[in-house]
Design a protein around this motif. Structure first.
Motif, mmCIF file in Angstrom:
data_model
loop_
_atom_site.group_PDB
_atom_site.id
_atom_site.type_symbol
_atom_site.label_atom_id
_atom_site.label_comp_id
_atom_site.label_asym_id
_atom_site.label_seq_id
_atom_site.Cartn_x
_atom_site.Cartn_y
_atom_site.Cartn_z
ATOM 1 N N VAL A 114 0.850 -1.193 0.000
ATOM 2 C CA VAL A 114 0.000 0.000 0.000
ATOM 3 C C VAL A 114 0.884 1.240 0.000
ATOM 4 O O VAL A 114 1.774 1.382 0.845
ATOM 5 C CB VAL A 114 -0.918 0.019 1.239
ATOM 6 C CG1 VAL A 114 -1.820 1.254 1.222
ATOM 7 C CG2 VAL A 114 -1.753 -1.254 1.309
ATOM 8 N N ILE A 120 -2.283 -1.025 -3.921
ATOM 9 C CA ILE A 120 -3.283 -0.098 -3.396
ATOM 10 C C ILE A 120 -2.624 1.262 -3.173
ATOM 11 O O ILE A 120 -1.534 1.345 -2.601
ATOM 12 C CB ILE A 120 -3.873 -0.600 -2.058
ATOM 13 C CG1 ILE A 120 -4.562 -1.959 -2.236
ATOM 14 C CG2 ILE A 120 -4.851 0.430 -1.482
ATOM 15 C CD1 ILE A 120 -5.806 -1.927 -3.068
ATOM 16 N N LEU A 179 -8.704 -2.616 4.306
ATOM 17 C CA LEU A 179 -7.428 -3.072 3.759
ATOM 18 C C LEU A 179 -7.304 -4.587 3.861
ATOM 19 O O LEU A 179 -6.883 -5.256 2.906
ATOM 20 C CB LEU A 179 -6.256 -2.418 4.497
ATOM 21 C CG LEU A 179 -5.854 -1.009 4.092
ATOM 22 C CD1 LEU A 179 -4.654 -0.569 4.921
ATOM 23 C CD2 LEU A 179 -5.533 -0.924 2.612
#
Length: 222
Positions: free
Chosen positions: A34, A135, A211
């Motif tokens: 991420v 992400i 997440l």
């Protein structure tokens, strides 16, 4: 005879090769990565400090901290009891994929479930640099104003989620939630929005759960 050289294009092409190598390596280790982008003072590090104790119950987390100078943020992460690697850019306004390739070698990737990259505080330069992440999250604070989507559209167009931080300040700042919602979803209809007060812990579990759910739905281990 003169020749024009497009340096930015060459730089981005080189970065993209490193990013793809990173992405392949991360996928081989079933690791969700991420990239967290936000202005200085938006509360990126405080958000991670609030998330990590909750997420550690379910996943193994590592953090790469990007800053122009100092190890202040990586020291804060280390106090959370997780492995952290600091990147100092010495003036550069963003991280690039080659930096991430080097930093990620300090982790045992097979032992991690989630790797979070806190990018250098900036809403412009990091936008163009793919790091190999799956992400991309933008952290925006209410203190910055509701016009940031209009001023910096590219970063919001490319993001999968926005964390609107410091919602506890809404009574004290001139942040127009209606305008913000309208502009954000007009620009990116699929983006997820998480209102959060990282300092007080409000909304943090919802973002963390998203997440972890995203990680599971994408087929990562766990």
């Amino acid at each position: 005879m003169s020749q024009r050289i497009y340096l930015q294009q060459q730089v981005l092409q080189g970065n993209q090769r490193w990013a793809q190598e990173n992405r392949t390596r991360f996928q081989e280790h079933a690791l969700l990565v991420v990239n967290v982008i936000g202005s200085p003072g938006a509360g990126k590090t405080t958000l991670l400090e609030s998330m990590i104790p909750y997420m550690k119950r379910n996943v193994a987390v590592g953090v790469i901290e990007g800053d122009v100078a100092t190890t202040i943020d990586s020291e804060r992460m280390a106090r959370c009891g997780i492995q952290t690697v600091q990147i100092n850019t010495h003036g550069a306004c963003h991280l690039d994929a080659k930096m991430i390739a080097s930093a990620s070698r300090h982790f045992s990737l097979s032992e991690l479930d989630l790797l979070i990259i806190e990018n250098v505080g900036n809403l412009v330069c990091p936008t163009d640099f793919d790091l190999g992440e799956e992400i991309r999250v933008v952290v925006l604070s209410t203190a910055e104003g509701s016009d940031k989507v209009q001023k910096y559209p590219a970063v919001f167009q490319q993001a999968h989620a926005v964390v609107l931080n410091k919602i506890d300040l809404l009574p004290y700042v001139s942040f127009d939630l209606d305008v913000f919602h309208k502009e954000l979803f007009h620009l990116n209809k699929d983006i997820r929005l998480f209102p959060v007060s990282a300092l007080k812990g409000k909304g943090v579990e919802e973002f963390s759960d998203w997440l972890m759910t995203t990680r599971g739905e994408a087929g990562w281990k766990g």
